[in-house]
Design a protein around this motif. Structure first.
Motif, PDB file in Angstrom:
ATOM      1  N   ALA A   1     -22.113   6.419  -2.799  1.00 45.30           N
ATOM      2  CA  ALA A   1     -22.486   5.059  -3.173  1.00 45.30           C
ATOM      3  C   ALA A   1     -21.709   4.646  -4.417  1.00 45.30           C
ATOM      4  O   ALA A   1     -21.724   5.330  -5.436  1.00 45.30           O
ATOM      5  CB  ALA A   1     -23.989   4.982  -3.434  1.00 45.30           C
ATOM      6  N   GLY A   2     -21.013   3.538  -4.322  1.00 42.19           N
ATOM      7  CA  GLY A   2     -20.234   3.039  -5.448  1.00 42.19           C
ATOM      8  C   GLY A   2     -18.954   3.798  -5.721  1.00 42.19           C
ATOM      9  O   GLY A   2     -18.268   3.533  -6.719  1.00 42.19           O
ATOM     10  N   ASN A   3     -18.594   4.723  -4.861  1.00 36.81           N
ATOM     11  CA  ASN A   3     -17.378   5.528  -5.037  1.00 36.81           C
ATOM     12  C   ASN A   3     -16.156   4.702  -4.634  1.00 36.81           C
ATOM     13  O   ASN A   3     -16.049   4.246  -3.490  1.00 36.81           O
ATOM     14  CB  ASN A   3     -17.489   6.790  -4.172  1.00 36.81           C
ATOM     15  CG  ASN A   3     -16.384   7.788  -4.453  1.00 36.81           C
ATOM     16  OD1 ASN A   3     -15.228   7.431  -4.604  1.00 36.81           O
ATOM     17  ND2 ASN A   3     -16.758   9.059  -4.502  1.00 36.81           N
ATOM     18  N   GLU A   4     -15.232   4.509  -5.553  1.00 34.71           N
ATOM     19  CA  GLU A   4     -14.071   3.659  -5.297  1.00 34.71           C
ATOM     20  C   GLU A   4     -13.229   4.171  -4.140  1.00 34.71           C
ATOM     21  O   GLU A   4     -12.644   3.394  -3.383  1.00 34.71           O
ATOM     22  CB  GLU A   4     -13.208   3.539  -6.563  1.00 34.71           C
ATOM     23  CG  GLU A   4     -13.877   2.793  -7.703  1.00 34.71           C
ATOM     24  CD  GLU A   4     -14.160   1.344  -7.353  1.00 34.71           C
ATOM     25  OE1 GLU A   4     -13.400   0.765  -6.559  1.00 34.71           O
ATOM     26  OE2 GLU A   4     -15.151   0.791  -7.859  1.00 34.71           O
ATOM     27  N   ALA A   5     -13.158   5.488  -3.989  1.00 37.14           N
ATOM     28  CA  ALA A   5     -12.377   6.045  -2.885  1.00 37.14           C
ATOM     29  C   ALA A   5     -13.018   5.718  -1.541  1.00 37.14           C
ATOM     30  O   ALA A   5     -12.329   5.600  -0.524  1.00 37.14           O
ATOM     31  CB  ALA A   5     -12.250   7.554  -3.047  1.00 37.14           C
ATOM     32  N   VAL A   6     -14.324   5.567  -1.546  1.00 42.42           N
ATOM     33  CA  VAL A   6     -15.045   5.264  -0.304  1.00 42.42           C
ATOM     34  C   VAL A   6     -14.904   3.799   0.080  1.00 42.42           C
ATOM     35  O   VAL A   6     -14.752   3.460   1.253  1.00 42.42           O
ATOM     36  CB  VAL A   6     -16.539   5.642  -0.445  1.00 42.42           C
ATOM     37  CG1 VAL A   6     -17.343   5.169   0.758  1.00 42.42           C
ATOM     38  CG2 VAL A   6     -16.687   7.151  -0.617  1.00 42.42           C
ATOM     39  N   ILE A   7     -14.957   2.914  -0.901  1.00 40.46           N
ATOM     40  CA  ILE A   7     -14.981   1.482  -0.602  1.00 40.46           C
ATOM     41  C   ILE A   7     -13.613   0.820  -0.733  1.00 40.46           C
ATOM     42  O   ILE A   7     -13.507  -0.403  -0.715  1.00 40.46           O
ATOM     43  CB  ILE A   7     -15.996   0.758  -1.513  1.00 40.46           C
ATOM     44  CG1 ILE A   7     -15.612   0.897  -2.993  1.00 40.46           C
ATOM     45  CG2 ILE A   7     -17.388   1.286  -1.269  1.00 40.46           C
ATOM     46  CD1 ILE A   7     -16.560   0.154  -3.931  1.00 40.46           C
ATOM     47  N   ALA A   8     -12.565   1.634  -0.840  1.00 35.65           N
ATOM     48  CA  ALA A   8     -11.208   1.076  -0.921  1.00 35.65           C
ATOM     49  C   ALA A   8     -10.903   0.194   0.290  1.00 35.65           C
ATOM     50  O   ALA A   8     -11.542   0.309   1.343  1.00 35.65           O
ATOM     51  CB  ALA A   8     -10.192   2.205  -1.016  1.00 35.65           C
ATOM     52  N   ARG A   9      -9.911  -0.666   0.152  1.00 35.63           N
ATOM     53  CA  ARG A   9      -9.571  -1.601   1.231  1.00 35.63           C
ATOM     54  C   ARG A   9      -9.249  -0.881   2.522  1.00 35.63           C
ATOM     55  O   ARG A   9      -9.616  -1.307   3.613  1.00 35.63           O
ATOM     56  CB  ARG A   9      -8.391  -2.466   0.794  1.00 35.63           C
ATOM     57  CG  ARG A   9      -7.975  -3.514   1.817  1.00 35.63           C
ATOM     58  CD  ARG A   9      -6.828  -4.329   1.291  1.00 35.63           C
ATOM     59  NE  ARG A   9      -5.648  -3.481   1.029  1.00 35.63           N
ATOM     60  CZ  ARG A   9      -4.554  -3.902   0.423  1.00 35.63           C
ATOM     61  NH1 ARG A   9      -4.496  -5.151  -0.037  1.00 35.63           N
ATOM     62  NH2 ARG A   9      -3.544  -3.085   0.234  1.00 35.63           N
ATOM     63  N   ASP A  10      -8.564   0.245   2.405  1.00 38.13           N
ATOM     64  CA  ASP A  10      -8.184   1.031   3.578  1.00 38.13           C
ATOM     65  C   ASP A  10      -9.131   2.225   3.706  1.00 38.13           C
ATOM     66  O   ASP A  10      -9.447   2.877   2.718  1.00 38.13           O
ATOM     67  CB  ASP A  10      -6.740   1.522   3.419  1.00 38.13           C
ATOM     68  CG  ASP A  10      -6.212   2.194   4.669  1.00 38.13           C
ATOM     69  OD1 ASP A  10      -6.589   3.353   4.910  1.00 38.13           O
ATOM     70  OD2 ASP A  10      -5.433   1.568   5.406  1.00 38.13           O
ATOM     71  N   PRO A  11      -9.599   2.556   4.923  1.00 36.95           N
ATOM     72  CA  PRO A  11     -10.546   3.646   5.088  1.00 36.95           C
ATOM     73  C   PRO A  11      -9.926   5.035   5.102  1.00 36.95           C
ATOM     74  O   PRO A  11     -10.613   6.034   5.318  1.00 36.95           O
ATOM     75  CB  PRO A  11     -11.180   3.336   6.446  1.00 36.95           C
ATOM     76  CG  PRO A  11     -10.070   2.704   7.217  1.00 36.95           C
ATOM     77  CD  PRO A  11      -9.311   1.872   6.209  1.00 36.95           C
ATOM     78  N   GLY A  12      -8.600   5.132   4.868  1.00 37.17           N
ATOM     79  CA  GLY A  12      -7.896   6.397   5.009  1.00 37.17           C
ATOM     80  C   GLY A  12      -8.477   7.533   4.187  1.00 37.17           C
ATOM     81  O   GLY A  12      -8.531   8.676   4.645  1.00 37.17           O
ATOM     82  N   ASN A  13      -8.938   7.241   2.950  1.00 39.79           N
ATOM     83  CA  ASN A  13      -9.486   8.298   2.099  1.00 39.79           C
ATOM     84  C   ASN A  13     -10.673   8.991   2.756  1.00 39.79           C
ATOM     85  O   ASN A  13     -10.768  10.218   2.786  1.00 39.79           O
ATOM     86  CB  ASN A  13      -9.919   7.722   0.751  1.00 39.79           C
ATOM     87  CG  ASN A  13      -8.741   7.260  -0.088  1.00 39.79           C
ATOM     88  OD1 ASN A  13      -7.649   7.794   0.018  1.00 39.79           O
ATOM     89  ND2 ASN A  13      -8.968   6.255  -0.914  1.00 39.79           N
TER      90      ASN A  13
END
Length: 403
Positions: free
Chosen positions: A328-340
């Motif tokens: 929740a609130g993790n920038e890697a999770v909510i980045a524009r691209d779901p690749g992470n």
């Protein structure tokens, strides 16, 4: 200037609703907290028969096994002596205990989430004044798999809506105060509503009556035949104060304990407000419509998350500090691209900066399942990501990793 005055007026109105006329302005924070703890009837559950008040140990039987209420005195080792006000508010508002674990809904956080931060802080201040009692309580006696807290992930998705009480501007201050007490601290619906096989309140059946501990908690709707339809607001308030409805009923079983420990201690103004709100509950109890069914892909993602992820990352994706990172609130999770997210699910992560390693799920989940769970975590718990993970993208990344 007009806008500022309007905001001040709204703020004062909300303070009146949540603060009501329950205490004088000269009372201390701790005294206010004691009153609010009475309104929440904390003592009834957190006191074992013959035990020290608030020291825990009272047995709460459920269809899934038993729970023992924890010690909430100020003892540092076995109580909440080391808790902060933030942790206490989190327990009430989010249903998360001091160790960062999901609490079972026998603790009525489903209702306490409506309590304001100010009132939570007052209750906490009062509990901190209690004599510390060393009483180590083994809380969890549920049957497997319900004794595993990760099972709360799916339950919370279905039945828990986090959020502080918001007054209805179309209603009176008294009605709103009553709603705040009945729906929040008083958690009346918790006992007076039938439950589903999963232990959540059945949709559109709030306050229609239910069995509890072998007793029947009465219908509190305005139904004329089986509810409070022919009761006056004064009679309801008197019943809550004294436990007697002259010529008709007296309190029995758990409700007698509620009156003794809680409602008999409330101010006449608060009891009248609660009565006004109870009189407004419609006969068909349509207060809560069922949540709209989520899209099938989101249902699949929620199920996959519960089965494969929630044991570590917890029901609402908050993780465990220093052990499992939050989603929740993790920038890697909510980045524009779901690749992470896709790469982590496919390849896993080694131990890093003290965090436990995460295994690869490439051999356990299909491309569709990985896309579904990625979209679920990107759009849940306030995450602002987009559900744009696709099967072709997962297949491409899987193929690249294999090379």
């Amino acid at each position: 200037m007009i806008g500022q005055l309007r905001r001040v007026g709204i703020s004062l109105a909300f303070a009146a609703v949540t603060g009501g006329q329950a205490w004088a302005v000269t009372e201390s924070l701790e005294q206010r907290g004691e009153y609010l703890a009475r309104a929440g009837d904390c003592i009834s559950c957190h006191t074992a028969p013959g035990g020290t008040p608030y020291a825990g140990g009272d047995r709460i039987d459920t269809p899934f096994g038993a729970l023992l209420a924890p010690n909430i005195t100020a003892d540092a080792e076995t109580g909440i002596g080391r808790w902060s006000a933030d942790q206490f508010y989190r327990a009430l508002h989010e249903g998360v205990n001091g160790r960062g674990q999901d609490m079972y809904p026998a603790m009525p956080y489903v209702f306490y989430t409506r309590v304001t931060r100010e009132d939570s802080d007052a209750i906490f201040a009062y509990l901190r004044t209690l004599e510390p009692v060393r009483h180590d309580v083994d809380v969890n006696h549920l049957r497997f798999p319900f004794d595993q807290r990760w099972t709360m992930a799916g339950w919370r998705e279905i039945y828990f809506d986090e959020g502080t009480f918001k007054p209805d501007p179309a209603r009176s201050l008294a009605w709103n105060r009553g709603a705040y007490l009945v729906e929040g601290l008083g958690h009346c619906s918790s006992c007076h509503s039938p439950r589903s096989v999963l232990g959540g309140i059945e949709a559109r059946k709030d306050y229609t009556g239910a069995e509890i501990d072998g007793w029947f908690a009465l219908n509190l709707t305005s139904n004329l035949h089986v509810g409070l339809g022919d009761w006056t607001a004064t009679e309801i308030a008197t019943y809550l104060k004294t436990g007697v409805y002259k010529g008709h009923a007296t309190t029995l079983g758990p409700m007698a304990e509620v009156v003794q420990n809680s409602t008999s201690h409330l101010s006449d103004a608060d009891l009248s407000a609660m009565a006004e709100y109870l009189k407004s509950i419609p006969p068909d109890s349509s207060l809560r419509a069922p949540k709209p069914a989520p899209p099938e892909s989101r249902q699949r993602g929620a199920s996959l998350y519960m089965d494969h992820c929630s044991a570590c990352h917890q029901a609402r994706g908050r993780g465990m500090p220093g052990i499992f990172p939050p989603l929740a609130g993790n920038e890697a999770v909510i980045a524009r691209d779901p690749g992470n997210v896709l790469q982590v699910v496919l390849q896993g992560i080694p131990m890093r900066e003290g965090y436990s390693p995460m295994p690869s799920f490439a051999s356990q989940l299909t491309d569709q399942q990985i896309a579904d769970v990625a979209n679920y975590v990107r759009t849940s718990w306030g995450n602002t990501g987009v559900a744009n993970a696709t099967v072709p993208e997962v297949a491409r990344l899987r193929s690249r990793a294999a090379q």
